[in-house]
Structures are given as C-alpha cells and as structure tokens.
Design a protein around this motif. Sequence first.
Motif, PDB file in Angstrom:
ATOM      1  N   GLY A  22       0.820  -1.202   0.000  1.00  0.00           N
ATOM      2  CA  GLY A  22       0.000   0.000   0.000  1.00  0.00           C
ATOM      3  C   GLY A  22       0.852   1.249   0.000  1.00  0.00           C
ATOM      4  N   TYR A  23       1.983   1.190   0.702  1.00  0.00           N
ATOM      5  CA  TYR A  23       2.915   2.316   0.748  1.00  0.00           C
ATOM      6  C   TYR A  23       3.734   2.412  -0.536  1.00  0.00           C
ATOM      7  CZ  TYR A  23       7.007   5.091   2.059  1.00  0.00           C
ATOM      8  OH  TYR A  23       8.011   6.024   2.077  1.00  0.00           O
ATOM      9  N   LYS A  24       4.216   1.268  -1.044  1.00  0.00           N
ATOM     10  CA  LYS A  24       5.131   1.281  -2.189  1.00  0.00           C
ATOM     11  C   LYS A  24       4.425   1.517  -3.520  1.00  0.00           C
ATOM     12  CE  LYS A  24       8.774  -1.306  -2.420  1.00  0.00           C
ATOM     13  NZ  LYS A  24       9.710  -2.456  -2.486  1.00  0.00           N
ATOM     14  N   TYR A  25       3.228   0.958  -3.660  1.00  0.00           N
ATOM     15  CA  TYR A  25       2.582   0.989  -4.972  1.00  0.00           C
ATOM     16  C   TYR A  25       1.130   1.509  -4.935  1.00  0.00           C
ATOM     17  CZ  TYR A  25       6.509  -2.106  -5.968  1.00  0.00           C
ATOM     18  OH  TYR A  25       7.773  -2.639  -6.082  1.00  0.00           O
ATOM     19  N   GLY A  26       0.660   1.870  -3.765  1.00  0.00           N
ATOM     20  CA  GLY A  26      -0.748   2.244  -3.677  1.00  0.00           C
ATOM     21  C   GLY A  26      -1.663   1.049  -3.851  1.00  0.00           C
ATOM     22  N   ASP A  27      -1.123  -0.156  -3.590  1.00  0.00           N
ATOM     23  CA  ASP A  27      -1.871  -1.407  -3.778  1.00  0.00           C
ATOM     24  C   ASP A  27      -2.726  -1.668  -2.537  1.00  0.00           C
ATOM     25  OD1 ASP A  27      -2.779  -3.823  -4.689  1.00  0.00           O
ATOM     26  OD2 ASP A  27      -0.892  -4.898  -4.388  1.00  0.00           O
ATOM     27  N   ALA A  28      -3.691  -0.801  -2.322  1.00  0.00           N
ATOM     28  CA  ALA A  28      -4.518  -0.874  -1.115  1.00  0.00           C
ATOM     29  C   ALA A  28      -5.822  -0.118  -1.340  1.00  0.00           C
ATOM     30  CB  ALA A  28      -3.770  -0.287   0.084  1.00  0.00           C
ATOM     31  N   LEU A  29      -6.806  -0.478  -0.554  1.00  0.00           N
ATOM     32  CA  LEU A  29      -8.117   0.172  -0.568  1.00  0.00           C
ATOM     33  C   LEU A  29      -8.468   0.591   0.845  1.00  0.00           C
ATOM     34  CD1 LEU A  29      -9.856  -2.544  -2.738  1.00  0.00           C
ATOM     35  CD2 LEU A  29      -9.477  -0.199  -3.524  1.00  0.00           C
ATOM     36  N   PHE A  30      -9.353   1.580   0.963  1.00  0.00           N
ATOM     37  CA  PHE A  30      -9.776   1.956   2.307  1.00  0.00           C
ATOM     38  C   PHE A  30     -11.223   2.434   2.310  1.00  0.00           C
ATOM     39  CE2 PHE A  30      -8.353   5.963   0.530  1.00  0.00           C
ATOM     40  CZ  PHE A  30      -9.157   6.935   1.108  1.00  0.00           C
ATOM     41  N   GLY A 100       7.229  -8.683  -3.657  1.00  0.00           N
ATOM     42  CA  GLY A 100       7.020  -8.522  -5.079  1.00  0.00           C
ATOM     43  C   GLY A 100       7.320  -7.104  -5.543  1.00  0.00           C
ATOM     44  N   LYS A 101       7.285  -6.951  -6.850  1.00  0.00           N
ATOM     45  CA  LYS A 101       7.388  -5.610  -7.439  1.00  0.00           C
ATOM     46  C   LYS A 101       5.973  -5.196  -7.810  1.00  0.00           C
ATOM     47  CE  LYS A 101      11.804  -5.859  -6.910  1.00  0.00           C
ATOM     48  NZ  LYS A 101      12.433  -5.207  -5.735  1.00  0.00           N
ATOM     49  N   TYR A 102       5.718  -4.882  -9.076  1.00  0.00           N
ATOM     50  CA  TYR A 102       4.328  -4.625  -9.440  1.00  0.00           C
ATOM     51  C   TYR A 102       3.476  -5.886  -9.247  1.00  0.00           C
ATOM     52  CZ  TYR A 102       5.692  -0.153 -11.500  1.00  0.00           C
ATOM     53  OH  TYR A 102       6.157   1.113 -11.700  1.00  0.00           O
ATOM     54  N   LEU A 103       4.054  -7.018  -9.580  1.00  0.00           N
ATOM     55  CA  LEU A 103       3.355  -8.288  -9.372  1.00  0.00           C
ATOM     56  C   LEU A 103       3.559  -8.746  -7.939  1.00  0.00           C
ATOM     57  CD1 LEU A 103       1.798 -10.738 -10.527  1.00  0.00           C
ATOM     58  CD2 LEU A 103       4.043 -11.764 -11.010  1.00  0.00           C
ATOM     59  N   PRO A 104       2.484  -8.926  -7.163  1.00  0.00           N
ATOM     60  CA  PRO A 104       2.637  -9.395  -5.770  1.00  0.00           C
ATOM     61  C   PRO A 104       3.283 -10.777  -5.743  1.00  0.00           C
ATOM     62  CG  PRO A 104       0.395  -8.606  -6.187  1.00  0.00           C
ATOM     63  CD  PRO A 104       1.073  -8.697  -7.521  1.00  0.00           C
ATOM     64  N   SER A 105       4.203 -10.980  -4.785  1.00  0.00           N
ATOM     65  CA  SER A 105       4.843 -12.289  -4.667  1.00  0.00           C
ATOM     66  C   SER A 105       3.890 -13.313  -4.062  1.00  0.00           C
ATOM     67  CB  SER A 105       6.118 -12.186  -3.819  1.00  0.00           C
ATOM     68  OG  SER A 105       5.801 -11.690  -2.517  1.00  0.00           O
ATOM     69  N   ASN A 106       2.930 -12.843  -3.269  1.00  0.00           N
ATOM     70  CA  ASN A 106       1.924 -13.732  -2.697  1.00  0.00           C
ATOM     71  C   ASN A 106       0.559 -13.153  -3.028  1.00  0.00           C
ATOM     72  OD1 ASN A 106       0.247 -15.397  -1.251  1.00  0.00           O
ATOM     73  ND2 ASN A 106       1.344 -15.198   0.689  1.00  0.00           N
TER      74      ASN A 106
END
Length: 283
Positions: A22-30, A100-106
């Motif tokens: 969420g911090y690195k890529y904005g890969d989060a919702l709220f 992971g990078k753009y692709l999540p590792s898990n």
Amino acid sequence: MVNFNGTILSESDSNLTTENRGYKYGDALFETLKVVNGKIFFWEDHYFRLMASMRILRMEIPMNFTMEFLEAEILKTLEANDLLKSSARVRLNVDRGEGGKYLPSNHEKVNFNISSEVHNNPFYTIDDQLSYRVDLYKDYFMAPGLLSGLKSNNKAIQVIGSVYAKENDFDNCLVLNTNKSIIEALNGNLFLVKGDKIKTPPLEDGCLKGVMRKQILELLAKDVNLLVEETSISPFELQKADELFITNVIKGIVPITNYRKKTFKTDFAKKVVAKLNAKLRLT
C-alpha cells in the motif's frame, strides 16, 4: 491503538513497514467510516463497496471477511481506544501485504488494519455562518473508468489539489475528468440544484461511488416534485445553479457558498440534512 489483522497493537508496533505494498505501490483500498455510540453509519454500503473494489483490483477476498467479522473488528478497535460510546472517525484499510514488485509475490495474501480517532460532531449539521469557497482544479484531470471510482490509496490528485486549495485560500476544489466535465470535489461527491432539478455526475464520468451519494440519491428519489438526474455537469453550469453542495459520510452535506463571483443559497441542502438525520434516527 490500531488493529492489525485482528490484533490490537500500539501504532509503533503495528507491523506496517516501508515494504508494505500500500505504501510502495498504492496497492490498497480503504473505507472511511463514521461511528456513533458503536453504530457504524451505512455499514452495509461500505462493506459491499469494499468487496466490489477488491474484486476490481483482483484481490483474493479471505473467507473470514464477512460483514459481521469486519464489523466486530471495527468495534474492537473502538473499544481499545475508549471510543465505543462516543463519535469516531474510523479508517479500514486492506492491502496485499509485502513482497514482489508490481506483481505481488503472494497474490492470495490480504492484510487489514483499522485505526480510529475522535470525531466531535455525532450529527449532520450545516453552519449558517460558515462560508465555503471553491474553484476548479485544472492542473490535472481524472480519466473516466472503474479505477477512478475506487477508494484506493492512490490519491495524488486529491493531495495536490488540496495543497493548491490551501495556497489559494479555497476551502475545496472541483475536479474535472479528461472530457472537461466536473466529476466531484476533492473530498466528496457534487450535487447541483437548479429549481426543481437536481444533478450529480454519473459514475461513468469517473466520480467516486460515494456511500453518502447513494443515500442522498435515495432520499431525493422519494420526492415526486424533484427531477433527479445522474448526468455530466459542465463548468458553465455552476454559476447558473441555485445551490451546490458536497457530500461525504463524515460531514454529510457541505453547501458551497461561493464559486468565483457567484454566491449560493443553502436552503435546499438544509432540508436534505434534516431528512438524512431523520432517516438515521429511524434505522
């Protein structure tokens, strides 16, 4: 105290690191929630919006992410902060953890965390003495589409626009899409009142699928004397309007009093607030 995956921790022990997606890529919702005396306002709408948003971002929804489970975790967080019997603002955040990078590792991993703070006004009110000045924010534009309507951690336009508003002594700004239609304010949906016609931008234009927007549309639909439209709004329509107001769950309805040289009334907004509070007392 914060809730991290069901465990109450101090903020310093919250297990959130710089590697969090969420911090690195904005890969989060709220979801931002208003809770009064343990009652989560419009919880069902918040929950289903979150689930739909997780599907759009291709997050694996854990089996235990039921409406009842997350509600219990929110209330547990409020109790830990001694806010269960008061008015509070709560943020429920979900992300794909670390790796992971753009692709999540898990790809299947999903974390949640919940934080809360005091919110002083348990009711939705409008201050007659409060002026609220807005202007257009034209440095950047939103692209219409599903991603624009998500409550994601990627809020660059809202952040930069808020800085712009502060620098220019505005209380808020109105955001445009790439078609130059107004879609929303920096922190809420927009409604325009002209006589008996009420307009709000459609979701297809790229505005947030606001929970309070949904509530207001449902209230207005009950009035047979009003014509309510979800349709694009041009900047040229603003100064011809009788009223403009912004909606969000925390503040309810915020009337715009000034846009450039135009001063707006607030009569209609006050009537809608009264209906909104009446609905909350009945549910």
